[in-house]
Design a protein around this motif. Structure first.
Motif, PDB file in Angstrom:
ATOM      1  N   GLU A  10       0.760  -1.272   0.000  1.00  0.00           N
ATOM      2  CA  GLU A  10       0.000   0.000   0.000  1.00  0.00           C
ATOM      3  C   GLU A  10       0.784   1.312   0.000  1.00  0.00           C
ATOM      4  OE1 GLU A  10      -3.428   0.828   2.594  1.00  0.00           O
ATOM      5  OE2 GLU A  10      -3.135  -1.259   3.200  1.00  0.00           O
ATOM      6  N   ILE A  13      -1.168   4.547  -3.386  1.00  0.00           N
ATOM      7  CA  ILE A  13      -2.435   4.123  -3.961  1.00  0.00           C
ATOM      8  C   ILE A  13      -3.120   5.341  -4.576  1.00  0.00           C
ATOM      9  CG2 ILE A  13      -4.649   3.065  -3.442  1.00  0.00           C
ATOM     10  CD1 ILE A  13      -2.380   1.174  -2.956  1.00  0.00           C
ATOM     11  N   ILE A  58      -9.104   3.433  -4.836  1.00  0.00           N
ATOM     12  CA  ILE A  58      -9.976   3.395  -3.649  1.00  0.00           C
ATOM     13  C   ILE A  58     -11.440   3.559  -4.066  1.00  0.00           C
ATOM     14  CG2 ILE A  58     -10.437   4.478  -1.408  1.00  0.00           C
ATOM     15  CD1 ILE A  58      -7.728   2.945  -1.743  1.00  0.00           C
ATOM     16  N   THR A  60     -14.681   0.712  -3.480  1.00  0.00           N
ATOM     17  CA  THR A  60     -16.057   0.897  -2.973  1.00  0.00           C
ATOM     18  C   THR A  60     -17.066   0.312  -3.965  1.00  0.00           C
ATOM     19  OG1 THR A  60     -16.472   3.097  -3.954  1.00  0.00           O
ATOM     20  CG2 THR A  60     -15.371   3.064  -1.821  1.00  0.00           C
ATOM     21  N   LEU A  95     -17.276  -3.430  -3.531  1.00  0.00           N
ATOM     22  CA  LEU A  95     -18.147  -3.751  -2.386  1.00  0.00           C
ATOM     23  C   LEU A  95     -19.615  -3.730  -2.788  1.00  0.00           C
ATOM     24  CD1 LEU A  95     -16.780  -1.959   0.825  1.00  0.00           C
ATOM     25  CD2 LEU A  95     -16.540  -4.351   0.136  1.00  0.00           C
ATOM     26  N   PHE A 133      -2.975  -4.635  -2.339  1.00  0.00           N
ATOM     27  CA  PHE A 133      -3.238  -4.827  -0.910  1.00  0.00           C
ATOM     28  C   PHE A 133      -2.921  -6.224  -0.414  1.00  0.00           C
ATOM     29  CE2 PHE A 133      -6.036  -1.655  -2.734  1.00  0.00           C
ATOM     30  CZ  PHE A 133      -5.722  -0.560  -1.958  1.00  0.00           C
ATOM     31  N   ILE A 175      -9.600  -3.179   4.288  1.00  0.00           N
ATOM     32  CA  ILE A 175      -8.707  -2.216   3.629  1.00  0.00           C
ATOM     33  C   ILE A 175      -9.227  -0.794   3.822  1.00  0.00           C
ATOM     34  CG2 ILE A 175      -7.857  -1.391   1.383  1.00  0.00           C
ATOM     35  CD1 ILE A 175      -8.014  -4.394   0.451  1.00  0.00           C
ATOM     36  N   LEU A 176     -10.534  -0.634   3.682  1.00  0.00           N
ATOM     37  CA  LEU A 176     -11.144   0.698   3.785  1.00  0.00           C
ATOM     38  C   LEU A 176     -11.366   1.119   5.237  1.00  0.00           C
ATOM     39  CD1 LEU A 176     -13.826   0.359   0.941  1.00  0.00           C
ATOM     40  CD2 LEU A 176     -11.690   1.644   0.827  1.00  0.00           C
ATOM     41  N   GLY A 177     -11.149   0.185   6.152  1.00  0.00           N
ATOM     42  CA  GLY A 177     -11.373   0.502   7.563  1.00  0.00           C
ATOM     43  C   GLY A 177     -12.842   0.586   7.936  1.00  0.00           C
ATOM     44  N   VAL A 178     -13.691  -0.051   7.137  1.00  0.00           N
ATOM     45  CA  VAL A 178     -15.121   0.013   7.439  1.00  0.00           C
ATOM     46  C   VAL A 178     -15.654  -1.328   7.968  1.00  0.00           C
ATOM     47  CG1 VAL A 178     -15.583   1.936   5.885  1.00  0.00           C
ATOM     48  CG2 VAL A 178     -15.764  -0.397   5.014  1.00  0.00           C
ATOM     49  N   LYS A 192     -15.092  -1.901  10.939  1.00  0.00           N
ATOM     50  CA  LYS A 192     -15.377  -1.427  12.287  1.00  0.00           C
ATOM     51  C   LYS A 192     -16.233  -0.157  12.190  1.00  0.00           C
ATOM     52  CE  LYS A 192     -10.939   0.986  12.155  1.00  0.00           C
ATOM     53  NZ  LYS A 192     -11.374   2.344  11.925  1.00  0.00           N
ATOM     54  N   TYR A 202     -22.561   6.900   0.593  1.00  0.00           N
ATOM     55  CA  TYR A 202     -21.891   5.940   1.477  1.00  0.00           C
ATOM     56  C   TYR A 202     -20.515   5.565   0.930  1.00  0.00           C
ATOM     57  CZ  TYR A 202     -21.114   1.730   4.265  1.00  0.00           C
ATOM     58  OH  TYR A 202     -20.573   0.783   5.094  1.00  0.00           O
ATOM     59  N   ALA A 203     -20.424   5.412  -0.388  1.00  0.00           N
ATOM     60  CA  ALA A 203     -19.129   5.088  -0.998  1.00  0.00           C
ATOM     61  C   ALA A 203     -18.121   6.207  -0.747  1.00  0.00           C
ATOM     62  CB  ALA A 203     -19.298   4.844  -2.494  1.00  0.00           C
ATOM     63  N   GLN A 235     -16.804   5.893   2.638  1.00  0.00           N
ATOM     64  CA  GLN A 235     -15.836   4.796   2.702  1.00  0.00           C
ATOM     65  C   GLN A 235     -14.473   5.249   2.175  1.00  0.00           C
ATOM     66  OE1 GLN A 235     -18.133   1.899   0.400  1.00  0.00           O
ATOM     67  NE2 GLN A 235     -18.345   0.634   2.224  1.00  0.00           N
ATOM     68  N   GLU A 236     -14.493   5.959   1.066  1.00  0.00           N
ATOM     69  CA  GLU A 236     -13.226   6.471   0.510  1.00  0.00           C
ATOM     70  C   GLU A 236     -12.526   7.389   1.511  1.00  0.00           C
ATOM     71  OE1 GLU A 236     -13.197   8.198  -3.541  1.00  0.00           O
ATOM     72  OE2 GLU A 236     -15.153   7.250  -3.766  1.00  0.00           O
ATOM     73  N   ASN A 287     -12.836   7.427   4.600  1.00  0.00           N
ATOM     74  CA  ASN A 287     -12.359   6.667   5.751  1.00  0.00           C
ATOM     75  C   ASN A 287     -11.006   6.014   5.487  1.00  0.00           C
ATOM     76  OD1 ASN A 287     -13.307   5.871   8.483  1.00  0.00           O
ATOM     77  ND2 ASN A 287     -12.802   3.834   7.676  1.00  0.00           N
ATOM     78  N   TYR A 288     -10.826   5.529   4.252  1.00  0.00           N
ATOM     79  CA  TYR A 288      -9.534   4.945   3.883  1.00  0.00           C
ATOM     80  C   TYR A 288      -8.422   5.977   4.064  1.00  0.00           C
ATOM     81  CZ  TYR A 288      -5.669   3.183   1.132  1.00  0.00           C
ATOM     82  OH  TYR A 288      -4.419   2.785   0.743  1.00  0.00           O
ATOM     83  N   TRP A 289      -8.633   7.170   3.523  1.00  0.00           N
ATOM     84  CA  TRP A 289      -7.590   8.204   3.593  1.00  0.00           C
ATOM     85  C   TRP A 289      -7.381   8.676   5.022  1.00  0.00           C
ATOM     86  CZ3 TRP A 289      -4.849   7.658  -0.437  1.00  0.00           C
ATOM     87  CH2 TRP A 289      -5.424   7.332  -1.654  1.00  0.00           C
ATOM     88  N   LYS A 290      -8.436   8.707   5.797  1.00  0.00           N
ATOM     89  CA  LYS A 290      -8.329   9.063   7.213  1.00  0.00           C
ATOM     90  C   LYS A 290      -7.426   8.068   7.943  1.00  0.00           C
ATOM     91  CE  LYS A 290     -10.671   7.218  10.257  1.00  0.00           C
ATOM     92  NZ  LYS A 290     -11.736   6.487  10.932  1.00  0.00           N
ATOM     93  N   GLU A 291      -7.654   6.786   7.682  1.00  0.00           N
ATOM     94  CA  GLU A 291      -6.842   5.765   8.356  1.00  0.00           C
ATOM     95  C   GLU A 291      -5.362   5.958   7.999  1.00  0.00           C
ATOM     96  OE1 GLU A 291      -8.414   2.481   9.980  1.00  0.00           O
ATOM     97  OE2 GLU A 291      -9.817   4.123  10.355  1.00  0.00           O
ATOM     98  N   LYS A 292      -5.109   6.352   6.736  1.00  0.00           N
ATOM     99  CA  LYS A 292      -3.714   6.583   6.309  1.00  0.00           C
ATOM    100  C   LYS A 292      -3.091   7.749   7.070  1.00  0.00           C
ATOM    101  CE  LYS A 292      -2.230   4.750   2.840  1.00  0.00           C
ATOM    102  NZ  LYS A 292      -1.464   3.482   2.760  1.00  0.00           N
TER     103      LYS A 292
END
Lengths: 209, 209
Positions: A3, A6, A11, A15, A18, A53, A75-78, A80, B194-195, B198-199, B201-206
């Motif tokens: 990763e 990216i 990203i 989504t 999913l 990933f 991967i997307l942290g969703v 949780k 929602y998508a 999710q996107e 959220n991915y960048w937030k986790e990074k």
């Protein structure tokens, strides 16, 4: 996981995978070719996206739908629940708050805020609209509030953003039609409804010709 | 105009140029370098995007803001008013209808529709919510209704789309989290809230890592 760099397009496609997988039988296997066909991408694209990933799927069998879904969620942290606040409780903020379809289980709206005296203190679905001035205190008390959805007028969006960043918000979903300036350690995604209508209109004019 | 095979990314960027230009002094000139810098693109990208649609700007001076704005509006077909209907008058439909910021002068909401007996006949801002069954008749009577914004549950979005297409709708802005199947002469743009979360959220986790 490699990763490293990216692209946002990857990203965005995750989504979409999913969305596609959630409508398939969960026990089944799906090949990259089948997944690609459903998405309108190429199989090579699907394999390349996922290879960013790690290793997924079983040679000759493909991906098990349920496992791939769970892996992409991770991967997307969703996989949780992530805490979210909404700032701006006009009609749009209200709609986003009230329709569970938008946030689902992965996002938990823990606070709703406004600056209008007419709205502060009122309850929506059992949650009180708070004064935006209380945000810093609210975040200090609550753990793990990193995401803000902002549905405020363009004229106050940047000022609000500066304040959110000061309070510790790390991710902003922005509906105001303006490019927000944020520090490097804060991320923004924009949803520009008017711009989408403009795009749609261009393509409409093409098909009408 | 050589507008042959324009990529959706080009059209998306055109809407961003508009957003940028609308906040600049209208009499001024702006170079592709300056415009690029404001947008976070390269000057070559700006020139390439615009060259798809003809010759703009004056050598050594750049583009006059007001003229470039008007030219891009023309390319997108938003220099004129386009009629729009909204189908699905839940909270989101209501928000989109009621906030002029989303549709502005370029789009004129001429009809709002729902299928719920509780909503049909009620008025919002002086417009009556109509029975979706009246749509075909409505479109036959009104000229030039090509665009529908649909804010209905995912479970009915495809069925509704088939009906809209039958009634003559050519362009759909879809908020339901589902890929709609339409004939080749109908265009769809999707906004998947929602998508986007999710996107984000991915960048937030990074950034939190």
């Amino acid at each position: 996981m490699k990763e490293e760099r990216i692209s946002p397009k990857v990203i965005e496609r995750l989504t979409k995978y999913l969305r596609c997988l959630e409508n398939l039988p969960q026990e089944d296997y799906i090949s990259s070719e089948e997944l690609a066909e459903k998405m309108g991408f190429t199989a090579a694209q699907v394999r390349k996206d996922l290879s960013n990933f790690g290793e997924f799927g079983i040679r000759g069998k493909g991906y098990q739908v349920r496992n791939l879904y769970a892996d992409i969620e991770k991967i997307l942290g969703v996989h949780k629940t992530n805490n979210v606040i909404i700032v701006g409780m006009g009609r749009l903020g209200n709609a986003l708050f009230s329709e569970p379809e938008f946030t689902k289980e992965s996002f938990n709206i823990v606070g709703i805020f406004d600056n209008s005296e007419n709205k502060i203190g009122k309850e929506i679905n059992g949650i009180k609209i708070r004064d935006i001035k209380e945000l810093e205190h609210f975040i200090n008390r609550k753990e793990d509030v990193n995401i803000a959805i902002i549905t405020v007028p363009k004229s106050v969006a940047q000022e609000l953003t500066d304040y959110l960043v000061k309070c510790g918000i790390k991710a902003i979903l922005n509906f105001a039609p303006i490019k927000l300036n944020v520090p490097k350690n804060v991320v923004v995604e924009n949803i520009d409804l008017y711009a989408k209508l403009q795009e749609l209109n261009y393509w409409k004019e093409k098909v009408l010709k």
